[in-house]
Design an enzyme around this catalytic site. Sequence first.
Site, mmCIF file in Angstrom:
data_model
loop_
_atom_site.group_PDB
_atom_site.id
_atom_site.type_symbol
_atom_site.label_atom_id
_atom_site.label_comp_id
_atom_site.label_asym_id
_atom_site.label_seq_id
_atom_site.Cartn_x
_atom_site.Cartn_y
_atom_site.Cartn_z
ATOM 1 N N LYS A 60 43.768 -100.770 62.134
ATOM 2 C CA LYS A 60 44.323 -99.488 62.545
ATOM 3 C C LYS A 60 43.817 -98.512 61.254
ATOM 4 O O LYS A 60 44.485 -98.600 59.677
ATOM 5 C CB LYS A 60 46.254 -98.998 62.524
ATOM 6 C CG LYS A 60 46.269 -97.399 62.957
ATOM 7 C CD LYS A 60 47.747 -97.547 62.946
ATOM 8 C CE LYS A 60 48.331 -97.266 61.601
ATOM 9 N NZ LYS A 60 48.151 -95.753 61.128
ATOM 10 N N ASP A 95 44.027 -94.255 65.104
ATOM 11 C CA ASP A 95 45.288 -93.582 65.617
ATOM 12 C C ASP A 95 45.722 -92.254 65.400
ATOM 13 O O ASP A 95 46.258 -92.120 63.715
ATOM 14 C CB ASP A 95 46.362 -94.402 64.836
ATOM 15 C CG ASP A 95 48.357 -94.322 64.601
ATOM 16 O OD1 ASP A 95 47.883 -93.251 65.904
ATOM 17 O OD2 ASP A 95 49.276 -93.904 63.611
ATOM 18 N N LYS A 106 47.001 -89.712 67.261
ATOM 19 C CA LYS A 106 48.733 -89.282 66.931
ATOM 20 C C LYS A 106 47.668 -87.517 68.165
ATOM 21 O O LYS A 106 48.370 -86.748 68.052
ATOM 22 C CB LYS A 106 49.258 -88.539 66.543
ATOM 23 C CG LYS A 106 49.677 -90.159 66.512
ATOM 24 C CD LYS A 106 50.656 -89.732 65.225
ATOM 25 C CE LYS A 106 51.574 -91.059 64.692
ATOM 26 N NZ LYS A 106 50.198 -92.142 63.949
ATOM 27 N N ASP A 120 48.033 -81.462 71.640
ATOM 28 C CA ASP A 120 47.609 -80.221 71.385
ATOM 29 C C ASP A 120 47.652 -79.499 72.935
ATOM 30 O O ASP A 120 47.979 -80.498 74.283
ATOM 31 C CB ASP A 120 46.066 -79.693 71.275
ATOM 32 C CG ASP A 120 45.712 -78.816 70.800
ATOM 33 O OD1 ASP A 120 45.503 -77.645 71.274
ATOM 34 O OD2 ASP A 120 45.155 -78.560 69.513
ATOM 35 N N THR A 171 42.052 -79.311 75.507
ATOM 36 C CA THR A 171 41.418 -80.171 73.889
ATOM 37 C C THR A 171 41.611 -81.299 73.462
ATOM 38 O O THR A 171 40.634 -82.612 73.414
ATOM 39 C CB THR A 171 42.020 -78.944 73.211
ATOM 40 O OG1 THR A 171 42.147 -77.872 73.131
ATOM 41 C CG2 THR A 171 42.564 -79.471 71.366
ATOM 42 N N THR A 190 58.845 -93.686 63.623
ATOM 43 C CA THR A 190 59.596 -94.278 62.785
ATOM 44 C C THR A 190 60.236 -93.793 61.515
ATOM 45 O O THR A 190 61.136 -94.735 60.287
ATOM 46 C CB THR A 190 59.212 -95.722 62.924
ATOM 47 O OG1 THR A 190 57.842 -95.511 62.002
ATOM 48 C CG2 THR A 190 58.879 -96.364 63.996
ATOM 49 N N ARG A 206 51.552 -101.294 53.817
ATOM 50 C CA ARG A 206 51.121 -101.376 52.586
ATOM 51 C C ARG A 206 51.955 -103.410 52.674
ATOM 52 O O ARG A 206 51.762 -103.327 51.075
ATOM 53 C CB ARG A 206 52.371 -100.586 52.429
ATOM 54 C CG ARG A 206 52.270 -98.879 51.999
ATOM 55 C CD ARG A 206 52.907 -97.824 52.033
ATOM 56 N NE ARG A 206 53.660 -97.238 52.837
ATOM 57 C CZ ARG A 206 54.140 -96.877 53.174
ATOM 58 N NH1 ARG A 206 54.395 -95.467 51.802
ATOM 59 N NH2 ARG A 206 54.819 -95.651 54.064
#
Length: 239
Positions: free
Chosen positions: A35, A61, A63, A66, A70, A124, A215
């Site tokens: 990702k 990703d 997100k 708008d 657009t 999240t 991470r």
Amino acid sequence: MSSTRTRLIAALDTASYEEATQWATQLEGKVDAIKLGLEFTYACGLDAVRALGEHQKLFLDLKLHDIPNTVASGLKALAPLRPFLTTIHALGGPEMIARARAALEESFEGGPDRPKLLAVTVLTSMNEQSLAEVGINDTPLDEVVRLGKMAIQAGADGLVCSAHELVALRDALGNKPELIVPGIRPAGSALDDQKRVMSPTQAAEAGADWIVVGRPITRADDPAAAAQAIQDELQAASQ
């Protein structure tokens, strides 16, 4: 137990092309996809995104959120990157979602390579207090189910959601929508800025199609070993 194998996406969250490339190389064959999000795309540009996506399945990703025209135009511009998953915000509403789906259908001529369109429900990092602070008085669960139903009806292929909403979404929407779950933390991992988290096994058993882990993999001493441990956990959950 889940009868379908839940797949693993590694989130390469960095502004460094060199670091992302190193991670991608280490994780090749150990994860099902990578990702790339806002941090990497803004820092390194679309050519860098394209380069990393040439060797592994790409979840782009960004997100988008708008006005409908657009967002549709933005997805057409991103189509040459050929991600297999891409995201918009469900809060953009049904017209925006429908226009986004139509833009992808047009760009890929309705073919099998069309990226699956995912609607982000509730981040999240948010909980009930966070929602109240922006004027939403529902619980995260109620808000996710409401947005999820609307998004799928409007044309989204799936949703990005917390593992805590998986069971309710499956009950409401059935097995067809793809459910992609960030905020996954293997046992012993730091929560960082996530508030609604689960382990890989819990997410798999609750019905996740894909889990996204950042991470705990990329900051591990051995990212490949960390990814393999999660894959082993997912494999065990599917049996």
